[in-house]
Scaffold this motif. Structure first.
Motif, short mmCIF file in Angstrom:
data_model
loop_
_atom_site.label_atom_id
_atom_site.label_comp_id
_atom_site.label_asym_id
_atom_site.label_seq_id
_atom_site.Cartn_x
_atom_site.Cartn_y
_atom_site.Cartn_z
N PHE A 43 17.99 -17.42 24.21
CA PHE A 43 17.15 -16.87 23.15
C PHE A 43 15.92 -16.17 23.71
N ALA A 44 15.85 -16.08 25.03
CA ALA A 44 14.68 -15.56 25.73
C ALA A 44 13.47 -16.48 25.57
N ASN A 45 13.71 -17.78 25.23
CA ASN A 45 12.64 -18.78 25.37
C ASN A 45 12.32 -18.80 26.86
N ALA A 46 11.06 -19.04 27.21
CA ALA A 46 10.70 -19.00 28.62
C ALA A 46 9.64 -20.04 28.94
N GLY A 73 11.35 -17.59 22.19
CA GLY A 73 11.93 -16.27 22.40
C GLY A 73 11.74 -15.28 21.27
N GLU A 74 11.65 -15.76 20.03
CA GLU A 74 11.56 -14.81 18.91
C GLU A 74 10.26 -14.02 18.95
N ASN A 75 9.26 -14.50 19.69
CA ASN A 75 7.97 -13.81 19.79
C ASN A 75 7.93 -12.81 20.94
N VAL A 76 8.99 -12.83 21.76
CA VAL A 76 8.97 -12.01 22.97
C VAL A 76 9.35 -10.57 22.65
N VAL A 77 8.55 -9.63 23.13
CA VAL A 77 8.88 -8.21 23.03
C VAL A 77 9.53 -7.77 24.32
N LEU A 78 8.86 -8.07 25.43
CA LEU A 78 9.30 -7.56 26.72
C LEU A 78 8.92 -8.54 27.80
N ILE A 79 9.78 -8.65 28.81
CA ILE A 79 9.43 -9.42 30.00
C ILE A 79 9.55 -8.48 31.19
N GLY A 80 8.42 -8.26 31.85
CA GLY A 80 8.40 -7.31 32.96
C GLY A 80 8.13 -8.01 34.27
N GLU A 81 8.83 -7.60 35.31
CA GLU A 81 8.59 -8.15 36.63
C GLU A 81 7.43 -7.38 37.24
N ASN B 59 10.46 -3.20 36.73
CA ASN B 59 11.73 -3.61 36.10
C ASN B 59 11.37 -4.45 34.90
N CYS B 60 12.11 -4.30 33.81
CA CYS B 60 11.79 -5.14 32.66
C CYS B 60 13.02 -5.47 31.84
N PHE B 61 12.86 -6.56 31.09
CA PHE B 61 13.87 -7.01 30.15
C PHE B 61 13.30 -6.79 28.76
N ILE B 62 14.04 -6.09 27.91
CA ILE B 62 13.56 -5.81 26.56
C ILE B 62 14.46 -6.52 25.57
N ARG B 63 13.84 -7.34 24.69
CA ARG B 63 14.62 -8.06 23.70
C ARG B 63 15.17 -7.06 22.68
N GLY B 64 16.46 -7.16 22.39
CA GLY B 64 17.12 -6.21 21.51
C GLY B 64 16.46 -6.08 20.14
N SER B 65 15.92 -7.21 19.64
CA SER B 65 15.36 -7.24 18.29
C SER B 65 14.11 -6.38 18.14
N VAL B 66 13.48 -5.96 19.25
CA VAL B 66 12.23 -5.21 19.14
C VAL B 66 12.41 -3.71 19.40
N VAL B 67 13.68 -3.29 19.61
CA VAL B 67 13.91 -1.88 19.89
C VAL B 67 13.95 -1.09 18.59
N ARG B 68 13.21 0.04 18.57
CA ARG B 68 13.29 0.96 17.44
C ARG B 68 14.30 2.06 17.78
N TYR B 69 14.09 2.75 18.91
CA TYR B 69 15.03 3.81 19.32
C TYR B 69 15.39 3.67 20.80
N VAL B 70 16.58 4.21 21.14
CA VAL B 70 16.90 4.42 22.54
C VAL B 70 17.17 5.91 22.66
#
Lengths: 128, 93
Positions: A43-46, A73-81, B59-70
């Motif tokens: 769920f992208a919980n971290a 995870g529901e609050n996560v927008v992005l996880i960047g390295e 590098n990043c991981f983007i949660r699908g639920s927050v995407v508006r456009y690709v």
């Protein structure tokens, strides 16, 4: 998030490649958390160790330490390295104390609230 | 499943992902999953001055639920193939 086998780790969206690295987590409420990724799930919980919140107001910033965090995870927008060999912030930004940044945040919040009420008044009067 | 398969074919292409919080990130599509979560490599933010905190993120991981456009390159899309796949999916295939 897909559960990858050991050979898939390089091709999947698994967060396993970020484990034990310094990461930036953007949250839905606009907060920016930084820390070391220790655990995650589908769920992208971290779990973030040594977490801190980076508060940015204009050209000022402050890192507020938070300790060990579990992020839903529901609050996560992005996880960047975060690449440790690169500058984390542009050079013109100034580091300030926690009290200073909280004061700046309050000023910014009041300014946007004022803009909001002004706009509402204009909309009520039907001005464009 | 259609878009998951479609994005899998786009792996390796340069895309720009626009999020619901108005952040737009350009990068190479590394991977996608069934939730349309996206992993990007070699990322840079479109409006860097507005989002200074993203400077060292490559590098990043983007949660699908927050995407508006690709946003995709126009020549990277085979519209006819996509059209056929959609028709097949609609038919129940």
């Amino acid at each position: 998030m897909s559960w990858a086998g050991p050979e898939d780790i390089y091709l999947s969206t698994s967060l396993a490649s970020y484990l034990d690295r310094k990461i930036l987590v953007l949250l839905r409420d606009g907060r920016k958390l930084m820390g070391t990724l220790r655990s995650f799930d589908q769920f992208a919980n971290a779990v973030l160790e040594g977490a801190c919140e980076r508060v940015i107001v204009g050209d000022q910033y402050c890192d507020i330490p938070l300790g060990l965090y579990v992020i839903r995870g529901e609050n996560v927008v992005l996880i960047g390295e975060m690449d440790t060999e690169r500058e984390e912030l542009p050079p013109h930004m100034v580091r300030v104390s926690e009290t200073e940044i909280k004061r700046a945040q309050k000023v910014e919040r009041e300014a946007s609230e004022l803009r909001g009420t002004m706009r509402k008044r204009m909309e009520f009067l039907d001005f464009d | 499943m259609l878009f998951f398969s479609y994005f899998k074919d786009l792996v390796g292409q340069e895309v720009t992902v626009e999020l619901k919080n108005d952040l737009a990130i350009r990068g190479t599509l590394h991977s996608v999953d069934q939730y349309l979560n996206i992993k990007l490599e070699n990322t840079r933010v479109v409006d860097q001055d507005k989002f200074p905190h993203m400077l060292s993120v490559r590098n990043c991981f983007i949660r699908g639920s927050v995407v508006r456009y690709v946003q995709l390159p126009p020549d990277g899309v085979d519209v006819d193939l996509l059209h056929d796949a959609a028709r097949r999916e609609a038919r129940g295939g």
